[in-house]
Enzyme design. Structure first.
Site, PDB file in Angstrom:
ATOM      1  N   LEU A   1     -21.307   2.408  43.632  1.00  0.00           N
ATOM      2  CA  LEU A   1     -20.466   3.247  42.780  1.00  0.00           C
ATOM      3  C   LEU A   1     -21.324   3.960  41.738  1.00  0.00           C
ATOM      4  O   LEU A   1     -21.169   5.163  41.510  1.00  0.00           O
ATOM      5  CB  LEU A   1     -19.394   2.393  42.097  1.00  0.00           C
ATOM      6  CG  LEU A   1     -18.617   3.032  40.941  1.00  0.00           C
ATOM      7  CD1 LEU A   1     -17.849   4.262  41.415  1.00  0.00           C
ATOM      8  CD2 LEU A   1     -17.661   2.021  40.312  1.00  0.00           C
TER       9      LEU A   1
ATOM     10  N   GLN B   1     -23.349   6.741  43.348  1.00  0.00           N
ATOM     11  CA  GLN B   1     -22.485   7.892  43.637  1.00  0.00           C
ATOM     12  C   GLN B   1     -22.221   8.693  42.367  1.00  0.00           C
ATOM     13  O   GLN B   1     -22.181   9.922  42.387  1.00  0.00           O
ATOM     14  CB  GLN B   1     -21.168   7.414  44.247  1.00  0.00           C
ATOM     15  CG  GLN B   1     -20.073   8.453  44.340  1.00  0.00           C
ATOM     16  CD  GLN B   1     -20.378   9.560  45.334  1.00  0.00           C
ATOM     17  OE1 GLN B   1     -21.327   9.474  46.093  1.00  0.00           O
ATOM     18  NE2 GLN B   1     -19.583  10.609  45.304  1.00  0.00           N
ATOM     19  N   GLU B   2     -22.055   7.987  41.259  1.00  0.00           N
ATOM     20  CA  GLU B   2     -21.735   8.647  39.999  1.00  0.00           C
ATOM     21  C   GLU B   2     -22.947   9.331  39.371  1.00  0.00           C
ATOM     22  O   GLU B   2     -22.849  10.461  38.900  1.00  0.00           O
ATOM     23  CB  GLU B   2     -21.144   7.634  39.005  1.00  0.00           C
ATOM     24  CG  GLU B   2     -19.740   7.154  39.343  1.00  0.00           C
ATOM     25  CD  GLU B   2     -18.685   8.215  39.061  1.00  0.00           C
ATOM     26  OE1 GLU B   2     -19.010   9.239  38.435  1.00  0.00           O
ATOM     27  OE2 GLU B   2     -17.532   8.027  39.485  1.00  0.00           O
ATOM     28  N   SER B   3     -24.092   8.652  39.344  1.00  0.00           N
ATOM     29  CA  SER B   3     -25.214   9.147  38.536  1.00  0.00           C
ATOM     30  C   SER B   3     -26.568   9.148  39.220  1.00  0.00           C
ATOM     31  O   SER B   3     -27.556   9.544  38.610  1.00  0.00           O
ATOM     32  CB  SER B   3     -25.323   8.302  37.271  1.00  0.00           C
ATOM     33  OG  SER B   3     -25.739   6.972  37.604  1.00  0.00           O
TER      34      SER B   3
ATOM     35  N   TYR C   1     -15.459  10.670  48.211  1.00  0.00           N
ATOM     36  CA  TYR C   1     -16.048   9.805  47.182  1.00  0.00           C
ATOM     37  C   TYR C   1     -16.092   8.354  47.656  1.00  0.00           C
ATOM     38  O   TYR C   1     -17.131   7.688  47.598  1.00  0.00           O
ATOM     39  CB  TYR C   1     -15.206   9.952  45.917  1.00  0.00           C
ATOM     40  CG  TYR C   1     -15.597   9.124  44.727  1.00  0.00           C
ATOM     41  CD1 TYR C   1     -16.550   9.578  43.822  1.00  0.00           C
ATOM     42  CD2 TYR C   1     -14.960   7.913  44.458  1.00  0.00           C
ATOM     43  CE1 TYR C   1     -16.872   8.840  42.696  1.00  0.00           C
ATOM     44  CE2 TYR C   1     -15.274   7.168  43.337  1.00  0.00           C
ATOM     45  CZ  TYR C   1     -16.231   7.640  42.460  1.00  0.00           C
ATOM     46  OH  TYR C   1     -16.547   6.903  41.335  1.00  0.00           O
TER      47      TYR C   1
END
Length: 467
Positions: free
Chosen positions: A314, A317-319, A444
């Protein structure tokens, strides 16, 4: 009656009539020009907002959109609250603007000569140019257009009552052979989606709308600019001179203070533009970046009973495991938290790796606990991840829609079929939370599970247990 008396009476009568007419006109003007005072007195600014990414939508943590934020700023300037009516197409927004109770209509509206004949525009706040976007397969078969002439023979569809349809009509008058279809059924975003799936060849959109959407549709390609840069403005209620003058003054302040520049940067300047499926880079970062934060991921995973590989995936995927990451929407840090979410979670410094990871884990834990009790097993985590991206409200809307369509509202396999429908007008207009990029939420979750699988195969985690 003597002639002199008759003449005097006639003069007095006409003088009285003229004075009465003049006083009536002045009073009428005062009534018409008091819109601004009425707004302040009522405490509400009644606005129509187009339900679209460039204008207004409900994000994971509340209302968002460039024009929404700008209107919110103006409402704060007036000391009133926003009272929002949503429109699903530009044509619908223009119709709603004719309601005398509506003060402002905001729909990324280009000021065109035809529109200015019918509507009262306020000051310009943005500039954009119209662009033709087409399916990339046209490049392969030699039909990709490079100018208006080469649109002949292509399936071109644009929204009815839009500046795009006006542009095409203008080109037709100049002799261009463009067989375009105008539709009031689909929004601009839906037409972009139809280009992406090649249901149609091309459409016309504003440059800022293309900037917002190019990341989500892999099969759309910019063909050419079909107009010069043109001004966009809000439509104001008729005869609202005082409101317009106040808006000019406020807009000047917004520009000089840098607030406008910050808003434009917030929505249209992409600090991060990730290739989520670059597995080669992912393998490299497993070795170079992950070890720095591994202990925090493991501690947070234990504390909140979330699989370590899922939590680390996660974050990637975000950063991309960049603690200083900042996105165009203002979220930041390893777990890309908004300021409001961070405050709610007790995170004081979003770029502190430990705080961000524990805050993100806590937020995901809240999502997991908020998912309907009938969603079980692996699907529960997937529902929660979708909610982390698009918001619990939109996930609940998708479940409701799945039920209406005879699908299993508690199954991820069915929910991922329905989530993309949240960007289609015929569906989202009936749902509580309105428009959402449901297709993005599906991608996502899929991306996170791709990363999770790679982490597991690399013995980062032997087995995955779900809550």
């Amino acid at each position: 009656m003597k002639r002199g008396s008759v003449a005097l009476f006639a003069i007095s009568f006409f003088a009285f009539g003229w004075m009465t007419h003049a006083l009536y006109n002045d009073a009428y003007k005062m009534i018409k020009e008091s819109t601004l005072k009425k707004i302040k007195k009522s405490g509400a600014l009644n606005v129509v907002l187009l339900n679209a990414p460039s204008t207004y939508y409900i994000g994971s943590d509340g209302p968002k959109g460039f024009e929404y934020d700008l209107l919110e700023s103006y409402a704060n300037h007036l000391g009133v609250k926003l009272n929002i009516t949503t429109a699903n197409t530009i044509k619908e927004a223009l119709e709603l603007s004719k309601n005398p109770d509506i003060h402002i209509t905001s729909a990324s509206l280009t000021k065109t000569p035809e529109r200015e004949k019918e509507f009262n525009f306020g000051p310009s706040y943005f500039e954009a140019q119209e662009q033709v976007v087409c399916n990339k397969s046209l490049l392969l078969d030699g039909r990709f257009p490079s100018d208006a002439d080469s649109l002949s023979g292509l399936r071109v569809v644009v929204g009815d009552s839009t500046s795009y349809s006006e542009t095409i009509e203008s080109l037709k008058k100049e002799g261009f052979d463009i067989n375009a279809t105008y539709t009031a059924e689909y929004s601009t975003e839906e037409l972009i989606s139809q280009v992406d799936t090649h249901e149609i060849d091309c459409t016309i959109i504003d440059s800022n709308i293309y900037a917002l959407n190019q990341r989500y549709f892999k099969n759309i390609v910019l063909a050419f600019d079909i107009s010069n840069r043109r001004q966009q403005a809000w439509i104001l209620t008729p005869d609202s001179k005082m409101l317009k003058n106040d808006m000019y003054s406020w807009l000047n302040t917004v520009n000089q203070s840098g607030e406008m520049a910050r808003l434009k940067d917030h929505y249209y300047s992409y600090v991060l533009f990730f290739d989520y499926y670059d597995t080669v880079m992912f393998y490299k970062r497993i070795k170079t970046r992950l070890p720095k934060y591994e202990s925090y991921f493991k501690e947070a995973a234990v504390k909140y009973e979330i699989p370590y590989s899922a939590l680390a995936a996660l974050s990637y995927q975000e950063s991309h495991w960049n603690p200083n990451a900042v996105s165009y929407t203002g979220v930041r840090g390893l777990m890309m938290l908004t300021q409001d979410t961070a405050s709610m979670l007790g995170v004081k410094n979003r770029i502190d790796p430990q705080e961000s990871i524990f805050g993100g884990a806590k937020h995901l834990d809240q999502m997991i606990k908020s998912v309907h009790a009938d969603v079980t097993g692996e699907d529960r985590l997937k529902f929660a991840l979708a909610a982390y991206n698009v918001g619990l409200g939109h996930v609940a809307d998708a479940q409701k829609l799945a039920q209406q369509l005879g699908l299993n509202q508690n199954s991820w396999a069915d929910l991922k079929k329905v989530l993309p429908m949240l960007s289609q007008k015929k569906y989202y207009r009936t749902l509580k939370h309105g428009y959402a990029r449901g297709n993005e939420a599906v991608k996502y979750v899929d991306a996170i599970y791709d990363y999770r699988d790679i982490l597991q195969k690399n013995d980062v985690e032997v087995s995955l247990t779900t809550k």
